[in-house]
Design an enzyme around this catalytic site. Sequence first.
Site, short mmCIF file in Angstrom:
data_model
loop_
_atom_site.label_atom_id
_atom_site.label_comp_id
_atom_site.label_asym_id
_atom_site.label_seq_id
_atom_site.Cartn_x
_atom_site.Cartn_y
_atom_site.Cartn_z
N ASN A 180 0.81 -1.23 0.00
CA ASN A 180 0.00 0.00 0.00
C ASN A 180 0.84 1.27 0.00
OD1 ASN A 180 0.93 0.00 2.61
ND2 ASN A 180 -1.08 -0.16 3.59
N HIS A 376 -6.45 5.62 10.34
CA HIS A 376 -5.22 5.86 9.56
C HIS A 376 -5.41 5.72 8.07
CE1 HIS A 376 -5.05 1.67 8.64
NE2 HIS A 376 -3.83 1.73 8.19
#
Length: 452
Positions: A180, A376
């Site tokens: 990611n 987050h």
Amino acid sequence: MDAVIYVNDTLKELLYEDQSLKQLVNAASLPGVVEPVIGMPDIHEGFGLPIGGVMAIEEKGVISAGAVGYDINCGVRLLRTSLEAAYFNKELLYKLIERIEYYVPTGIGKKGKHKGITRVIFDDVVHRGVEAVIKAGFGKKSDLEYIEENGGLSGADLSAVSKEAQERGEEQLGTLGGGNHFIEIQRVDSILDEKLARQFGLFKGQIVVMIHTGSRGFGHQIATDYTKILWEAAKKYGIEVPEKGLAAAPIDSKEGKAYYKAMAAAVNFAFSNRQIIMFDVMKAFEDILKKSSESMGFQLVYDVAHNIAKWEIHGGRRLLVHRKGATRALPAGHPQNPSFYKESGHPALIPGSMGTGSYVVVGTEKAAETFYSVNHGAGRRLSRNKAKKISKEEFEKAMGDVIYNVRSYKDIADESPLAYKDVEEVVSVLEKREITIPVARFVPLAVVKGAD
DNA sequence: ATGTAC
């Protein structure tokens, strides 16, 4: 011990698709946990503590490597510019991401282009953090004020780090990695709080750059090494650990202290990694736009850790707060804020999946109930294996007009927006609960991902 | 996340 999860009806359904609830409950059983253990709206299954988990521990309790995660100090950095997105056509964006890739190695196993220098300063970097890379020429001294912990967590000690981890780390400083991790050129799409946005130097239509990466093979090796060490230590000290991922030892024990020293080294590595990448991104813009970074208004807005354990004061008590896939968000007036953000509260950065929006928010006084933590990211919805089955058509539709560097969609299908929860939904949960104030929303224009 | 595995 209690666990509390922040979700709405839609996100609640997703809780039953994986083991995250069970993992959160397991974590709540560890010695010294200060209740509640927190699940963020973007919670999903991880190794040990779920991603999107916050676990605060009192001084007599335990420390756990699995509650920090494999990518120690995986985090996000936001850079602003004075550039207007209106001037950035596709041709220019392609040139920019190509140039960024020229400077920043991407993908698993890549070695840094600055390894001649980074090998020399490595010892200094892991002990002192970003200060050491700035001294070596990457950026300016004032950048330190715009990084959580001023870019250096104290207590780091390389002697607690295996030779293997050190060797991997020395060569990987200044690399993006895979999964990611990304570098995105984004446009400020909407300003959600005028006053706070002004304090953060953000305006509608502005070009900003978001960098998401962590401690690479260095942190990964430390997490691997200490999961084993802490698992054995738990047996030795008679601590009941429900699963290997939550392997933990007393904070005060030899093993617990050693993990903290090694973890802090990886934290410093990751802050420094993002500092070097920022420097390289600015160089890419300078090359293509033929202007100095100063004249383009480049300025670090903030850099936050998403995976970390650190000492903080909460309710008058000194607690070791483990955040795994969670962002610290101190409210306005909190003494731990950097001086520049004392009145506003520091920016907390929330990247969405590539192809969708990202947010900057601030915490409120009410965030005390989450140990001043917020979500987050969007949070993964499909496992990587499931997401790999996304078709080319679906993938391209979800990406829309966003430019990306990767040649084959198959390499990044598991990073498709379809593999993630809806970031708008995730952000709205804490906003409604008055734990956060959204400040601005960004949309990606061009994405650099790490895949071959 | 990761020189993608004990």
